[in-house]
Motif scaffolding. Structure first.
Motif, short mmCIF file in Angstrom:
data_model
loop_
_atom_site.label_atom_id
_atom_site.label_comp_id
_atom_site.label_asym_id
_atom_site.label_seq_id
_atom_site.Cartn_x
_atom_site.Cartn_y
_atom_site.Cartn_z
N GLY A 84 49.92 35.22 41.47
CA GLY A 84 48.66 34.84 42.11
C GLY A 84 48.45 35.73 43.32
N GLY A 85 47.63 35.25 44.25
CA GLY A 85 47.44 36.05 45.44
C GLY A 85 46.33 35.56 46.33
N HIS A 86 46.44 35.94 47.61
CA HIS A 86 45.35 35.77 48.57
C HIS A 86 44.52 37.04 48.54
N GLN A 87 43.26 36.91 48.17
CA GLN A 87 42.36 38.05 48.12
C GLN A 87 41.35 37.94 49.26
N PHE A 88 41.37 38.94 50.14
CA PHE A 88 40.54 38.94 51.34
C PHE A 88 40.73 37.65 52.13
N GLY A 89 41.99 37.19 52.19
CA GLY A 89 42.36 36.05 53.01
C GLY A 89 42.18 34.70 52.37
N LEU A 258 44.50 45.22 50.67
CA LEU A 258 45.83 44.71 50.98
C LEU A 258 45.91 43.19 50.75
N ASN A 259 45.56 42.78 49.55
CA ASN A 259 45.75 41.39 49.16
C ASN A 259 47.23 41.13 48.89
N THR A 260 47.65 39.88 48.92
CA THR A 260 49.07 39.60 48.72
C THR A 260 49.54 39.93 47.31
#
Length: 503
Positions: A84-89, A258-260
């Motif tokens: 998964g990930g944080h995209q643009f926070g 720079l997303n996670t």
């Protein structure tokens, strides 16, 4: 069309397929989708050597069928990675390899482990509504971008090959397909652990962490206490991340997204989209047109590194201590070390760029004053530092190569006086310092307009500029006088180039 198994012993590597052995919830088995009439576009002898592949034979026998995914290497067990990930926070939920399929991991004759992945090889369980394909344009950019950073000595995924196909892909316009063969010691990312955490699959964190530690940090694997081992690993991830971002800042590189889910736990530059190398220095430069709020500007990359590490540490809190409150405190304390780790790494790189052998009080201010002057004048980042290496420490000597990069020539002269005073007698050996500085200040970078030239020619069937650029970027610190035009300032039309997340 169906995918078949390739029988040539050229591709009979020492496959280990550790990801396939782990299975879900970390990896899903996934065969590539065959693509129509693949053809060779580019092949990288350097990366072939890492994998013990005979490059000459690969070119002679052809590599397009295998590296398009139409034929599987014998022994490979393809998978798609779930993360998964944080995209643009913002937490975006499950993402995963939507268009990338890892053929497997192999061990070369020197005991080094590499994942081999086909990017653009078709749909996976994580494609959502996408087609699982990549376009020639973005594939060329990643091929050249990753190899440009490798030439600069910056940790990165590598690129083995590009395979093209005339099969249409629909983006803003209709484009042709391409598949990039991406190579890395591991493609596990911050988002790999976040996915497990948000799914509350806490028992599945340790097996993935153990695999990373065992395969890539065997010295940490020897730590018997589980909590101590994972804490030591977090320290390593923090140090690797700080070092990587310091590397980027020192060459004017901006990642753009720079997303996670784009952050490697091994400190590798990962997932090349709308990246860019700065021309005119602008600390607030946004290389990604999609980033309207400027979250991922050049100047914010160090802080974003810490923010992303915070999400990573949050995801693995169950590995740090038995009690949740204790785990939170330990995680916060570990993150406190990031800023000092980054500052040390960044200052060391910038001191080297100025030709300073040993650190001294006032060096940070000397660096900052130069960058302020460069920003005010829009001086070219790469050319300015390279030209500084040609300047003599003698106050009366000409400094034309450096001064000519600035509009405010008096301001540049004033800064040079401070720099020369800092050099002093101990570092006044011009010849030796020039050699040192030219080993850290590149003459050649992958400017956007150079990549655009290569893309435009390739779209017309001429792939020679990809090979030419790659050859130049393999030796970015060398003078290469025959290629001096590739180090000139970008033309006026290049200022209008726009890159977005589809790049």
């Amino acid at each position: 069309m169906s995918v078949v198994t390739e029988q040539s012993d050229l591709w009979a590597l020492d496959w280990r397929n550790r990801a396939a052995a782990m299975g879900m919830p970390w990896y899903a088995p996934q065969q590539p989708s065959a693509i129509e009439a693949p053809y060779p576009v580019a092949f990288n002898d350097d990366v072939a050597a890492l994998l013990d592949i005979d490059a000459e034979r690969a070119r002679r026998e052809g590599y397009a069928e295998v590296l398009s995914g139409n034929r599987l290497p014998p022994g490979a067990e393809p998978v798609a990675h779930r993360y998964g990930g944080h995209q643009f926070g913002i937490w975006a939920g499950q993402l995963g390899d939507g268009r990338a399929i890892t053929l497997g991991d192999m061990v070369n004759a020197r005991g080094q482990v590499y994942d081999i992945q086909l990017k653009g090889a078709g749909k996976t369980p994580y494609s959502r509504f996408a087609d699982g394909r990549a376009v020639l344009r973005s594939t060329i950019r990643e091929y050249l971008g990753s190899e440009a950073l490798a030439g600069l000595g910056i940790p990165t995924t590598r690129a083995l090959a590009i395979v093209g196909s005339d099969a249409p892909v629909y983006r803003e316009t209709v484009e042709t397909s391409a598949i990039l063969t991406r190579v890395a010691p591991s493609l596990v990312r911050f988002g790999s652990f976040e996915m497990l955490f948000y799914d509350r699959r806490f028992d599945d964190l340790a097996p993935l962490a153990d695999a990373v530690i065992q395969h890539h940090h065997p010295e940490l694997a020897a730590i018997e206490n589980d909590y101590e081992r994972y804490r030591a690993w977090v320290v390593r991830v923090i140090e690797l991340t700080a070092s990587l971002i310091a590397d980027w800042q020192a060459v004017g590189f901006c990642h753009g997204v720079l997303n996670t889910d784009n952050m490697s736990v091994l400190g590798l530059t990962l997932d090349y989209g709308p990246f860019g190398f700065m021309d005119s220095f602008d600390p607030d430069w946004i290389c990604n047109h999609t980033d309207e709020a400027g979250r991922y500007t050049y100047n914010r990359q160090p802080a974003i590194g810490l923010w992303n590490l915070g999400r990573f540490v949050q995801a693995i809190l169950p590995l740090l201590a038995e009690e949740p409150d204790a785990a939170v405190e330990i995680g916060q304390n570990l993150l406190e070390d990031y800023r000092s780790a980054y500052d040390r790494a960044y200052q060391a790189r910038m001191q080297a760029k100025l030709g300073l052998v040993e650190a001294a009080e006032g060096d940070a201010e000397l660096v900052a004053s130069l960058l302020k002057l460069m920003a005010r004048d829009g001086a070219d980042f790469t050319r300015s530092f390279r030209a500084l290496g040609e300047v003599s420490a003698a106050p009366s000597a000409s400094a034309a190569p450096f001064i000519d990069e600035f509009v405010d020539r008096e301001g540049a002269e004033a800064w040079l006086a401070d720099w020369r005073a800092r050099l002093g007698e101990a570092e006044a050996d011009d010849a030796a310092r020039r050699v040192r500085m030219h080993l850290v200040n590149p003459k050649y970078i992958l400017r956007n307009y150079l990549a655009q030239h290569a893309i435009e020619r390739a779209e017309n069937g001429d792939y020679s500029e990809i090979e030419r650029l790659h050859a130049i970027l393999r030796r970015p610190f060398d003078e290469q006088p025959e290629h001096a035009d590739y180090a000139r300032l970008p033309p006026d039309w290049a200022r209008g180039l726009v890159l977005s997340c589809s790049s």
